[in-house]
Design a protein around this motif. Structure first.
Motif, PDB file in Angstrom:
ATOM      1  N   ARG A 125       0.950  -1.307  -0.149  1.00 28.06           N
ATOM      2  CA  ARG A 125       0.171   0.091  -0.030  1.00 28.06           C
ATOM      3  C   ARG A 125       0.919   1.197   0.112  1.00 28.06           C
ATOM      4  N   PRO A 126       0.203   2.257  -0.325  1.00 28.11           N
ATOM      5  CA  PRO A 126       1.104   3.625  -0.469  1.00 28.11           C
ATOM      6  C   PRO A 126       1.619   3.915   1.092  1.00 28.11           C
ATOM      7  N   PHE A 127       3.033   4.228   1.177  1.00 28.85           N
ATOM      8  CA  PHE A 127       3.753   4.624   2.343  1.00 28.85           C
ATOM      9  C   PHE A 127       3.063   6.025   2.834  1.00 28.85           C
ATOM     10  N   SER A 128       2.786   6.436   3.659  1.00 31.44           N
ATOM     11  CA  SER A 128       1.805   7.382   4.090  1.00 31.44           C
ATOM     12  C   SER A 128       2.988   8.415   4.376  1.00 31.44           C
ATOM     13  N   ASN A 129       4.045   8.265   4.937  1.00 35.71           N
ATOM     14  CA  ASN A 129       5.051   9.242   5.336  1.00 35.71           C
ATOM     15  C   ASN A 129       6.159   9.410   4.441  1.00 35.71           C
ATOM     16  N   PHE A 130       5.836   9.451   3.045  1.00 39.52           N
ATOM     17  CA  PHE A 130       6.821   9.340   1.741  1.00 39.52           C
ATOM     18  C   PHE A 130       7.492  10.619   1.616  1.00 39.52           C
ATOM     19  N   HIS A 131       8.834  10.354   1.724  1.00 40.98           N
ATOM     20  CA  HIS A 131       9.789  11.691   1.326  1.00 40.98           C
ATOM     21  C   HIS A 131      10.763  10.890   0.540  1.00 40.98           C
ATOM     22  N   PRO A 132      10.608  11.010  -0.891  1.00 48.49           N
ATOM     23  CA  PRO A 132      11.537  10.620  -1.881  1.00 48.49           C
ATOM     24  C   PRO A 132      13.003  10.767  -1.590  1.00 48.49           C
TER      25      PRO A 132
ATOM     26  N   ARG B   1      14.486  11.546   1.000  1.00 50.24           N
ATOM     27  CA  ARG B   1      15.025  10.603   2.156  1.00 50.24           C
ATOM     28  C   ARG B   1      15.372   9.416   1.967  1.00 50.24           C
ATOM     29  N   ASP B   2      14.404   8.742   1.051  1.00 50.98           N
ATOM     30  CA  ASP B   2      14.601   7.448   0.776  1.00 50.98           C
ATOM     31  C   ASP B   2      16.008   7.338  -0.221  1.00 50.98           C
ATOM     32  N   VAL B   3      16.029   8.107  -1.208  1.00 54.10           N
ATOM     33  CA  VAL B   3      17.234   8.249  -1.944  1.00 54.10           C
ATOM     34  C   VAL B   3      18.631   8.094  -1.308  1.00 54.10           C
TER      35      VAL B   3
ATOM     36  N   VAL C  67       8.675   7.270  -8.395  1.00 57.16           N
ATOM     37  CA  VAL C  67       9.066   8.693  -7.916  1.00 57.16           C
ATOM     38  C   VAL C  67      10.601   8.731  -7.359  1.00 57.16           C
ATOM     39  N   ILE C  68      11.145   7.563  -6.619  1.00 56.06           N
ATOM     40  CA  ILE C  68      12.265   7.120  -6.028  1.00 56.06           C
ATOM     41  C   ILE C  68      13.272   7.095  -7.162  1.00 56.06           C
ATOM     42  N   ALA C  69      13.200   6.336  -8.014  1.00 55.99           N
ATOM     43  CA  ALA C  69      14.171   6.160  -9.169  1.00 55.99           C
ATOM     44  C   ALA C  69      14.317   7.302  -9.972  1.00 55.99           C
ATOM     45  N   LYS C  70      13.345   8.140 -10.184  1.00 54.42           N
ATOM     46  CA  LYS C  70      13.471   9.434 -10.868  1.00 54.42           C
ATOM     47  C   LYS C  70      14.274  10.650 -10.148  1.00 54.42           C
TER      48      LYS C  70
END
Length: 315
Positions: free
Chosen positions: A20-27, A29-31, A60-63
């Motif tokens: 499911r969509p990760f609610s606290n999504f910060h690409p 930070r993930d990158v 979005v993370i890949a971009k």
């Protein structure tokens, strides 16, 4: 289990997918975390992030990764990892339509054709989805999917897979369809035509009524009739199609009982955001064991942890 997953449950109430969509999504930070994990070859962090984001979020993370590092994320994962885990994370990074196109291409590439994977995709996807997959296939492989299917199949089986690829719902009478199928089985040699025409051009509710009516009229199960009257790939094609009309979840659960890593992994990735909860329930009913437990018996290490994260929980 990532606590953010439980928060996301409220966002996607009623979903039949496990991812499911990760609610606290910060690409960004993930990158940053992914970049460090790739340098250290830290598979645990890569699995934690990539299995806890939807495919749209992974894109979005890949971009963002490309913008920040000037590197391709898939290529970077390929350098840092190896084996089954590398393959799984690369598959998670593919956009859904490209992934289905890739699965079809893999089923036809090299010596021999994996007919059942072709059938699995063609029988469980809608006509609209298949048109979109065909377009993705042409963009990726610079050739028509229909042309490739013609080259990899023959006879009535070719007619069936092409009809599935171009399927569309046509209004018709249930009783008339029952009579057409019944008549096709009456002669010494069964006529494949009505089976191809009817089973690829009606909605599932209509077809379930037709199949039930045919069973009552013939006094035997449809799969038994198909076993007696048809042979080879065409018989397999009709059997898979009938199973998918009656219950795609049960059919996919049966596919998951295979010991082949590739088949299990690809079904789980393909259905993780759509209906894996339904497939999990069918698997438990079919085998008496939860998919979560079955995975633990067959796989190990970081690859197992990634598959468990996609499966998500014990039933």
């Amino acid at each position: 289990m990532d606590p953010e997953y439980f928060k996301s449950h409220e966002m996607c109430w009623g979903t039949l997918g496990t991812v499911r969509p990760f609610s606290n999504f910060h690409p960004d930070r993930d990158v940053m975390e992914i970049q460090t994990a790739l340098e250290k070859k830290d598979a645990v962090t890569l699995v934690r992030i990539l299995t806890n984001r939807t495919n749209a979020q992974r894109q979005v993370i890949a971009k963002t990764f490309q913008e920040i590092t000037q590197k391709d994320l898939s290529a970077s994962v390929k350098k840092a990892l190896a084996g089954d885990l590398e393959i799984l994370l690369l598959e998670l990074l593919m956009p859904p339509l490209e992934y289905e196109a890739y699965r079809l291409q893999q089923a036809m590439v090299g010596i021999g054709t994996d007919e059942e994977t072709l059938l699995e995709i063609l029988c469980t996807r809608s006509g609209q989805q298949l048109q979109e997959i065909s377009a993705a296939y042409k963009q990726l492989y610079k050739t028509d999917l229909e042309k490739e299917l013609k080259g990899e199949t023959s006879g009535d089986f070719t007619k069936l897979v092409l009809a599935l690829l171009n399927k569309q719902d046509v209004a018709a009478g249930v009783q008339r369809d029952i009579e057409s199928l019944s008549t096709s089985l009456s002669g010494k040699k069964a006529d494949p035509g009505p089976w191809i025409d009817i089973l690829t051009s009606r909605d599932s509710d209509h077809l379930n009524k037709v199949l039930m009516g045919l069973e009552l009229e013939k006094g035997q199960m449809v799969d038994q009739a198909l076993e007696k009257k048809f042979t080879g790939d065409f018989r397999l094609g009709l059997q898979v199609l009938v199973q998918c009309i009656q219950s795609p979840d049960v059919y996919l659960a049966k596919r998951l009982t295979t010991t082949k890593t590739q088949i299990m992994q690809r079904i789980m990735v393909s259905h993780s955001e759509e209906d894996l909860l339904c497939i999990r329930a069918a698997y438990l009913k079919l085998t008496g064991t939860s998919l979560y437990t079955a995975l633990q018996k067959q796989f190990k290490g970081d690859h197992l942890q990634a598959l468990l994260a996609i499966c998500r929980s014990e039933d």
